[in-house]
Design a protein around this motif. Structure first.
Motif, mmCIF file in Angstrom:
data_model
loop_
_atom_site.group_PDB
_atom_site.id
_atom_site.type_symbol
_atom_site.label_atom_id
_atom_site.label_comp_id
_atom_site.label_asym_id
_atom_site.label_seq_id
_atom_site.Cartn_x
_atom_site.Cartn_y
_atom_site.Cartn_z
ATOM 1 N N GLN A 70 10.909 12.733 -1.523
ATOM 2 C CA GLN A 70 10.148 13.348 -2.591
ATOM 3 C C GLN A 70 9.448 14.601 -2.077
ATOM 4 O OE1 GLN A 70 7.541 10.816 -4.850
ATOM 5 N NE2 GLN A 70 8.913 9.058 -4.699
ATOM 6 N N ASN A 114 -5.641 7.036 -4.883
ATOM 7 C CA ASN A 114 -5.190 5.873 -4.105
ATOM 8 C C ASN A 114 -6.216 5.393 -3.071
ATOM 9 O OD1 ASN A 114 -2.815 6.188 -5.549
ATOM 10 N ND2 ASN A 114 -1.784 7.281 -3.910
ATOM 11 N N THR A 125 2.781 4.344 9.241
ATOM 12 C CA THR A 125 3.506 3.086 9.072
ATOM 13 C C THR A 125 2.487 1.981 8.857
ATOM 14 O OG1 THR A 125 5.307 3.831 10.503
ATOM 15 C CG2 THR A 125 5.092 1.454 10.161
ATOM 16 N N GLU A 129 -1.604 -3.950 7.635
ATOM 17 C CA GLU A 129 -2.044 -4.024 6.242
ATOM 18 C C GLU A 129 -3.470 -4.560 6.187
ATOM 19 O OE1 GLU A 129 0.423 -6.514 3.841
ATOM 20 O OE2 GLU A 129 -0.122 -5.492 1.986
ATOM 21 N N TYR A 135 6.113 10.941 -0.012
ATOM 22 C CA TYR A 135 6.872 9.699 0.035
ATOM 23 C C TYR A 135 8.339 10.039 0.291
ATOM 24 C CZ TYR A 135 2.577 7.845 -1.851
ATOM 25 O OH TYR A 135 1.256 7.515 -2.033
ATOM 26 N N HIS A 142 -2.615 -0.296 2.516
ATOM 27 C CA HIS A 142 -1.681 -1.055 1.680
ATOM 28 C C HIS A 142 -0.270 -0.644 2.059
ATOM 29 C CE1 HIS A 142 0.371 -2.387 -2.018
ATOM 30 N NE2 HIS A 142 -0.632 -3.223 -2.121
ATOM 31 N N MET A 143 0.665 -1.544 1.846
ATOM 32 C CA MET A 143 2.057 -1.245 2.198
ATOM 33 C C MET A 143 2.533 0.044 1.532
ATOM 34 S SD MET A 143 2.958 -3.477 4.347
ATOM 35 C CE MET A 143 4.713 -3.137 4.415
ATOM 36 N N SER A 144 2.053 0.293 0.331
ATOM 37 C CA SER A 144 2.489 1.476 -0.411
ATOM 38 C C SER A 144 1.939 2.787 0.160
ATOM 39 C CB SER A 144 2.072 1.356 -1.875
ATOM 40 O OG SER A 144 0.662 1.266 -1.971
ATOM 41 N N ASP A 145 1.043 2.695 1.141
ATOM 42 C CA ASP A 145 0.502 3.910 1.765
ATOM 43 C C ASP A 145 1.441 4.489 2.814
ATOM 44 O OD1 ASP A 145 -2.782 2.407 1.763
ATOM 45 O OD2 ASP A 145 -1.884 3.763 0.286
ATOM 46 N N ALA A 146 2.477 3.760 3.161
ATOM 47 C CA ALA A 146 3.430 4.258 4.147
ATOM 48 C C ALA A 146 4.089 5.536 3.641
ATOM 49 C CB ALA A 146 4.491 3.201 4.432
ATOM 50 N N ALA A 147 3.885 6.623 4.357
ATOM 51 C CA ALA A 147 4.349 7.944 3.915
ATOM 52 C C ALA A 147 4.034 8.938 5.020
ATOM 53 C CB ALA A 147 3.645 8.354 2.628
#
Lengths: 113, 114
Positions: B42, B61, B111, B15, B39, B82-87
């Motif tokens: 999705q 983003n 990750t 991160e 994600y 950012h943690m929310s970028d994990a995809a």
């Protein structure tokens, strides 16, 4: 808002059965596509359509068929489901022109036992 | 024929660290290029696209990508993960004329480590 919807989201079926996955878009796009997503293969194109009554084979079309009777819908049919067709299927649509964005549905997870 | 190669099926970053996802294309003429993000559970959504305007493209983003013709590359970057970028991230290519298909790479799973 315009959208693209797939149904069912999850389906379990048996080998040899016929299965149809529905795809409906309200973008009024002429171009519609079906992909399958498998680990290590990314997205592979199954069939696509550039307009009503137009259908074309993609790179992995064996065992699948589509029909396009109107602008909004492109159903995908597995004539006789096989275990190798266990996958996640995505429908997508795109407006005219190569610079346009491809809009995806949420996916349909199919398991063939 | 159009194709894209994504180097690295899995990328892990801490991160706050730089994110770099690689994409190289194969085409006789400069194509249109896209990055999509997926994600969990999705469909794919567009991050950004290159369509022959500016070579540095900014997306959603905080992501951006630079088209380099000499290297036939379109790498995706973000200065601080950012943690929310994990995809999962997919690069795709389309010809500028003719066919309306997109050809996708095999994807890179990102990750983000706390």
């Amino acid at each position: 808002d315009a959208e693209i919807t797939q149904s069912p989201r999850h389906k379990i079926t048996e080998t040899g059965r016929q299965v149809t996955l529905a795809c409906h878009q309200t973008w009024n796009h002429n171009n519609m596509f079906w992909y399958r997503q498998d680990l290590g293969h990314g997205l592979r194109l199954i069939h696509y359509s550039y307009g009503v009554q137009d259908t074309n084979k993609g790179e992995v079309s064996d065992g699948y068929s589509v029909s396009r009777s109107n602008t909004e819908d492109l159903p995908l049919t597995l004539e006789s489901a096989a275990s190798s067709q266990t996958s996640v299927y995505f429908c997508a649509s795109r407006g005219t022109g190569s610079a346009g964005e491809l809009f995806f549905g949420e996916g349909s997870r199919l398991t063939v036992l | 024929a159009q194709s894209v190669t994504q180097l690295g099926s899995h990328v892990s970053v801490s991160e706050g660290a730089l994110v770099l996802l690689r994409c190289n294309y194969s085409s006789s003429v400069p194509p249109y290029l896209f990055w999509y993000v997926q994600y969990p559970n999705q469909g794919l959504q567009l991050l950004l696209k290159y369509t022959s305007a500016a070579t540095l493209v900014k997306g959603i983003n905080g992501f951006e990508a630079e088209f380099k013709k000499s290297e036939t590359s379109f790498h995706l970057t973000k200065p601080s993960a950012h943690m929310s970028d994990a995809a999962e991230y997919f690069c795709a290519v389309s010809e500028q004329t003719g066919a309306n298909n997109l050809f996708f790479g095999t994807g890179t799973r990102l990750t983000v480590i706390p």
